[in-house]
Design an enzyme around this catalytic site. Sequence first.
Site, short mmCIF file in Angstrom:
data_model
loop_
_atom_site.label_atom_id
_atom_site.label_comp_id
_atom_site.label_asym_id
_atom_site.label_seq_id
_atom_site.Cartn_x
_atom_site.Cartn_y
_atom_site.Cartn_z
CG PHE A 214 0.89 -10.05 4.60
CD1 PHE A 214 0.96 -10.34 5.95
CD2 PHE A 214 0.60 -11.06 3.71
CE1 PHE A 214 0.76 -11.64 6.40
CE2 PHE A 214 0.39 -12.36 4.15
CZ PHE A 214 0.47 -12.65 5.50
CB CYS A 215 0.19 -3.17 4.26
SG CYS A 215 -0.21 -2.70 5.96
CB ALA A 216 0.18 -6.42 -0.23
CG HIS B 36 -1.98 -1.07 1.17
ND1 HIS B 36 -2.80 -1.36 2.23
CD2 HIS B 36 -2.33 -1.92 0.18
CE1 HIS B 36 -3.60 -2.35 1.91
NE2 HIS B 36 -3.35 -2.71 0.67
#
Length: 482
Positions: free
Chosen positions: A403-405, A157
């Site tokens: 995982f901020c993805a 992100h």
Amino acid sequence: MSARPDAVATTAATAVEPAATAVVTAVVETVATESADPCCAAPLPVLGRDVTVPLVTGGEVTYAALDYAASAPALQRVWDDVAAYAPYYGSVHRGAGYLSQLSTDLFENSRATVAEFLGCRPGDQVVFTRSTTDSLNLLAAAVPAGCEVFVFETEHHASLLPWRDARVTYLNAPRTPAQAVETLERALADRDPHGPALVCVTGASNVTGELWPVKELAAAAHAHGARIVLDAAQLAPHHPVSVAELDVDWVAFSGHKLYAPFGSGVLAGRADWLQDSQPYLAGGGASRKVARRADGGVDVEWHTTAARHEAGSPNVIGVYSIASACKALAEAGFDALVAHENHLIATVRAGLAEVPEVRVLSLFGDDAPRVGVISFVVEGWNSSHFAAALSAEYGIGVRDGLFCAHPLVRTLLGSDPQDPGECGAPETAPGERSLNAIRVSFGAGTPDEHVERFVNAVKELVRNGARWKYRTEDGRCVPDRG
């Protein structure tokens, strides 16, 4: 140039006070002795390597830190370097006192060290920030008006989200490195060739660990008149990164993933867009001259150097810690570090392959080169429940979630974009399908025992189940202590 206090060239052409030199020299000799010992060459000494943690089932165990992709433990060398400098801490830039001058030289010398570590070109600027996210937001604020940005949906992100004032094209996840280059070339061929454009790409995935074809993507970008920024947050701690050799325009990374403490980051590369944009923050340090006008307003002349985007009192210790980590990794030698890490990767992947219920997530396939980041799901398990059991029952720290993805993990899990799911434990019972995964990650400070314990713990949990009951509390799966 060295970033150590005893090697800083002060403006008064004097060395550090004798007491300081003695302290720093002792630290240097200690670290050099540790590094020269074959038994310590891999892994590198890190803070916390002897910390013990309680197990919910009773007793204690040495903590296995296997969440390097989020934050790597600080190198002992870095901590010792910072401790040696701390008594000589002083204000930077324009201070007349001896400690101010020493700290200023330390700060600027650290900039030179980072530039050397990154293989920067003449004329490139090294700007110190708070993190990779901060670095990419800084660059996003500096892109020219009308800039088109191209970014794969596979990005973290930090790379995916900052481009709010630009026209953004999100590219679908490729399934091979060659397809990544082809996808980018097709997208760039359709753009307005006369306007500015920027490609943002990761060097190594924070979800799969797979290495991306950065040099080929840079060549494609430049062939179509675009620039490229490399998110090296997961690459720089594991492999050498050269701005010149990769031919990228900028590179961004964080200190806390490079074995330095939290709170510092780097954006390095071409100066022109940064010089032409308004300062990222307005204030002292960014301005060269401020004067009142006759009409009562204020005229400001901003710096054209990296200081333009470093307003306020800088994080000198954070900057010095990054420089120290850069030197430590360079001196250890990436060939040895990569060989050690590849051994760990092989151990984990071979162990997980022996468990039929485990599915390792991958874009490019099993043979793709990668860093020490591996994500997986376990059939019949909620990923947050599994990660909680690893921690509570085995003293192993991993990560679970998206995982901020989020777009990438959704793609890898084959989920619909509208499927519920978020970082942290979803409101599902153990055994139900959950839209999250487990990530194990490691690096230069990881001993064999940690990954071997992890592999054995996975096998035991799958075979025998958890020995404790768990519940969801504040979005996290935790042991139920009744």
